[in-house]
Write a protein that holds these residues in place. Structure first.
Motif, short mmCIF file in Angstrom:
data_model
loop_
_atom_site.label_atom_id
_atom_site.label_comp_id
_atom_site.label_asym_id
_atom_site.label_seq_id
_atom_site.Cartn_x
_atom_site.Cartn_y
_atom_site.Cartn_z
N GLY A 149 0.84 -1.19 0.00
CA GLY A 149 0.00 0.00 0.00
C GLY A 149 0.88 1.24 0.00
O GLY A 149 1.78 1.38 -0.83
N THR A 198 -4.50 1.05 2.18
CA THR A 198 -3.64 0.32 3.11
C THR A 198 -2.35 1.09 3.35
O THR A 198 -1.78 1.66 2.43
CB THR A 198 -3.30 -1.07 2.54
OG1 THR A 198 -4.51 -1.80 2.32
CG2 THR A 198 -2.41 -1.85 3.50
N THR A 200 1.49 0.67 5.55
CA THR A 200 2.38 -0.23 6.29
C THR A 200 3.68 0.49 6.61
O THR A 200 4.27 1.13 5.74
CB THR A 200 2.69 -1.50 5.47
OG1 THR A 200 1.47 -2.07 4.96
CG2 THR A 200 3.39 -2.55 6.33
N SER A 225 1.15 -9.68 -0.52
CA SER A 225 0.83 -8.38 0.08
C SER A 225 0.83 -8.45 1.60
O SER A 225 0.61 -9.51 2.19
CB SER A 225 -0.55 -7.91 -0.41
OG SER A 225 -0.54 -7.71 -1.80
N ALA A 227 -0.19 -5.82 5.22
CA ALA A 227 -0.93 -4.62 5.62
C ALA A 227 -0.66 -4.26 7.07
O ALA A 227 -0.81 -5.10 7.96
CB ALA A 227 -2.44 -4.85 5.42
N GLU A 229 -2.28 -1.42 8.34
CA GLU A 229 -3.68 -1.14 8.64
C GLU A 229 -4.36 -0.62 7.38
O GLU A 229 -3.74 0.11 6.59
CB GLU A 229 -3.82 -0.12 9.77
CG GLU A 229 -5.27 0.05 10.25
CD GLU A 229 -5.38 0.90 11.50
OE1 GLU A 229 -6.47 0.88 12.11
OE2 GLU A 229 -4.41 1.58 11.87
N THR A 230 -5.60 -1.00 7.19
CA THR A 230 -6.40 -0.53 6.06
C THR A 230 -7.57 0.26 6.61
O THR A 230 -8.35 -0.25 7.41
CB THR A 230 -6.90 -1.71 5.21
OG1 THR A 230 -5.77 -2.43 4.70
CG2 THR A 230 -7.75 -1.23 4.05
N ILE A 290 -5.71 -0.68 -2.07
CA ILE A 290 -5.98 -1.56 -0.94
C ILE A 290 -5.30 -2.90 -1.22
O ILE A 290 -5.42 -3.43 -2.33
CB ILE A 290 -7.49 -1.80 -0.78
CG1 ILE A 290 -8.23 -0.46 -0.61
CG2 ILE A 290 -7.78 -2.72 0.40
CD1 ILE A 290 -9.74 -0.58 -0.75
N SER A 292 -4.38 -6.99 0.29
CA SER A 292 -4.84 -8.03 1.22
C SER A 292 -3.70 -8.46 2.14
O SER A 292 -2.54 -8.49 1.73
CB SER A 292 -5.35 -9.24 0.43
OG SER A 292 -6.41 -8.86 -0.42
N PRO A 293 -4.01 -8.84 3.38
CA PRO A 293 -2.97 -9.22 4.34
C PRO A 293 -2.49 -10.66 4.16
O PRO A 293 -2.55 -11.48 5.09
CB PRO A 293 -3.67 -9.03 5.69
CG PRO A 293 -5.11 -9.32 5.39
CD PRO A 293 -5.35 -8.82 3.99
#
Length: 316
Positions: A149, A198, A200, A225, A227, A229-230, A290, A292-293
């Motif tokens: 992100g 997102t 990081t 990916s 993260a 926080e999103t 955005i 994905s974690p």
């Protein structure tokens, strides 16, 4: 012991974060840093005692020699002179000749679906195509595109300890939130809604990458990916206001305005680049602004900073 070559590991931001995190596993991971012959070795890297191998990125033979005994190549290079893709392809080809098992290209930004929408990132499409071919021809070979992100550290410009807050980043562009001046310029979606993105922290990126190198064979995938926080852009505003105990001056920019500014902008970097990132964020799509974690779920020992934690650490 897994030997990892970090190409571009002399950089004070991401390179240092990755190299430092690898050192957290002295019994399992061993780092070497690849550096251009013309580049000086920074003091922080000299103090680590990590081996620095000087290379010519235009020469596969030079790279082949430097990659002897290397299992994983992590590329954090940034070349703004038009050689970014070819440099990575040279590194990949030399690595395959030398017997590397894993390769991470120099992505470390917005999601993998976004490359064709940002001029500066388009060369990565060529690199990904070569990685896919390499995977087809070498069943035991793995590669991973690390996507993060936006670096959370862009919130650190102007902080009391800006060097620590920005983790040594040299890009001073203010994106959306000017925490020091307590101003924010929020781009909106086509529907007039506030988008989500997102973020990081760079140190966490390094920790996730190092932990990923310990994952078992077969676990790496093209979208790797992570993260911190999103959250919605205005949620960041509220968190800044809570920590700094003051109101931000916020303006909202319609999608059409951002789109027009990007179209008319003639300065490719940083102006047009950041406008294209804004448009990505406005699209509000997983895989673009955005992410994905994916790595979070694999490497649960790493606990990333939230935006609130970051702000309290550096602005509280």
């Amino acid at each position: 012991m897994i030997t990892i070559a970090v190409a571009g590991g002399t950089s004070p931001g991401l390179g240092r974060a990755v190299v430092t995190a690898i050192q957290d596993y002295p019994d399992k991971l061993h780092a070497v840093v690849l550096s251009r012959k013309s580049s000086a070795v920074p003091q922080w890297l000299q103090e680590t005692g990590i081996e620095v191998r000087k290379v010519d990125y235009n020469s596969e033979d030079s790279l082949f020699a430097a990659l002897q005994g290397v299992h994983t190549v992590l590329c954090v290079l940034l070349a703004a002179d038009g050689t970014w893709a070819q440099t990575q392809i040279n590194l990949l080809n030399a690595g395959l000749r030398a017997g590397i098992q894993r390769f991470a290209p120099a992505e470390f930004g917005v999601g993998g679906l976004a490359a064709h929408r940002v001029d500066m990132f388009k060369p990565s499409l060529e690199v990904t195509a070569e990685l896919r071919k390499a995977k087809e021809n070498n069943p035991n070979f793995e590669y991973a595109g690390f996507h993060v992100g936006l670096f959370m550290n862009y919130l650190g410009y102007g902080a009391p300890d800006a060097e620590a807050a920005t983790h040594g980043m040299r890009d001073t562009w203010v994106f959306v939130w000017d925490v020091k001046k307590m101003k924010a310029s929020i781009p909106l979606t086509k529907e007039g809604e506030i988008p989500t993105m997102t973020m990081t922290e760079i140190g966490d990126v390094g920790r996730y990458v190092a932990a990923s190198c310990l994952q078992p064979k077969g676990s790496w995938k093209e979208d790797f990916s992570m993260a911190g926080e999103t959250l919605k852009l205005d949620e960041v505003v509220r968190k800044i206001e809570q920590v700094r105990e003051a109101k931000m001056d916020v303006v909202y920019r319609p999608y059409e305005q951002v789109e027009l500014e990007e179209k008319e902008e003639e300065v490719s970097y940083p102006n047009k680049f950041w406008l294209q990132i804004e448009l990505l964020v406005c699209r509000n799509i997983v895989g673009e602004g955005i992410v994905s974690p994916v790595v979070n779920e694999l490497c649960q020992n790493v606990k990333p900073l939230s935006v609130d934690q970051y702000l309290r650490r550096f602005w509280g």
